[in-house]
Design an enzyme around this catalytic site. Sequence first.
Site, mmCIF file in Angstrom:
data_model
loop_
_atom_site.group_PDB
_atom_site.id
_atom_site.type_symbol
_atom_site.label_atom_id
_atom_site.label_comp_id
_atom_site.label_asym_id
_atom_site.label_seq_id
_atom_site.Cartn_x
_atom_site.Cartn_y
_atom_site.Cartn_z
ATOM 1 N N GLU A 236 -2.094 2.747 -0.243
ATOM 2 C CA GLU A 236 -0.817 2.272 -0.780
ATOM 3 C C GLU A 236 -0.903 0.855 -1.334
ATOM 4 O OE1 GLU A 236 2.796 3.759 1.384
ATOM 5 O OE2 GLU A 236 1.298 4.115 2.930
ATOM 6 N N SER B 196 3.703 7.010 1.910
ATOM 7 C CA SER B 196 4.068 7.327 0.519
ATOM 8 C C SER B 196 3.719 8.762 0.133
ATOM 9 C CB SER B 196 3.382 6.352 -0.459
ATOM 10 O OG SER B 196 4.023 5.106 -0.428
ATOM 11 N N ASP C 291 14.105 8.140 8.428
ATOM 12 C CA ASP C 291 14.287 9.327 7.592
ATOM 13 C C ASP C 291 14.488 10.565 8.457
ATOM 14 O OD1 ASP C 291 13.927 7.755 5.358
ATOM 15 O OD2 ASP C 291 11.795 8.220 5.156
ATOM 16 N N SER D 40 14.635 -0.077 -4.531
ATOM 17 C CA SER D 40 14.127 0.843 -3.512
ATOM 18 C C SER D 40 15.258 1.323 -2.616
ATOM 19 C CB SER D 40 13.052 0.164 -2.665
ATOM 20 O OG SER D 40 11.910 -0.157 -3.428
#
Length: 349
Positions: A18, A188, A298, A322
């Site tokens: 990342e 990601s 999440d 974001s």
Amino acid sequence: MIFMKKTVAILFGGCSSEYDVSLVSATSVIKNIKKDKYNLLMIGITRNGDFYLYNGDVDNIEKDEWLNEKDTKRITISTNRSDHGIIVLETNEIIKIDVAFPVLHGQNGEDGRLQGLLELAGIKYVGCDMTSSAICMDKYLAHEIVSSNGYLSPISYLFNEKDSYEMIENKIHNLHFPLFVKPLKAGSSFGITKIKTISELKEALKEAFKYDNKVIIEENVDGFEVGCAVLGTDKLIIGEVDEIELEDGFFDYFEKYNLKTSKIHLPARISKEEREKIKDTALAIYKILGCSGFARVDMFYTKDKKIVFNEVNTIPGCTSHSRYPSMLKEIGIPFEEVIDRLIELGWEK
């Protein structure tokens, strides 16, 4: 009264898949930090894990043109706690740091290793501590801990690269397709494959093992993904709930940064009561996993209105557009203020 500026070190790059994402996030943080309040140090970490003090144009960070002889000096973080900072290797100069702000994603930046180094060095820093960072990065362990506290998580199994294909296939025979094959600690959505039949398993495992020596295979949750931005350590602030709408597949790396076949709805297209329930769950998970400073929790929200834990990002994307700053902006906290509060929280550790 003389106001003394704090010296804040923004760390970017990193020995991680990342790396490129970090450059974009760090550029945005640097551009939005209050320059009249903080002295800024920019510390770049190469893909190979070498540390440099960077004094060049901020825009060259995002373009990955920051590493050059003119604008950089090789450094190391001093593990002498009395130094509280970095050592310039060419001159042995010690530069003190009041607060470090790691804007790194994935392994070697978000997984507790850097946090442990900063704790050893006695340098205060923004974000979750070493233990919480390590737990949240380990998707399987995080699921186990959250599940043991009475919250739902997807049914999943953990495997390592020494396990035979036959053993893996036999163990997952009771799972219902589609399945997700994921590297245990990549971020990601790197290395993740959604498979619809057993014939796709071998290639999916091969892809996942590129990023980690352990993988998890988990059942698909029949619902949509929602997220919550949490800010704080003791007194917690939670942003508005967002929702990811997908046409097909899953919210992979390409979709996260291009949104070609997906949309992010803010607030989520559910009732206020449902959003409040999701917020309460996110706060509980944040506390269970020992998070501090900031994180994005999440989850999935199913058709029968169940909340299923997915993962916690302890250093979520930090560009002005974001998901994390967008959720806080929705409740009236602009990105510049978010950065300021994060630095203050790091200083108060």
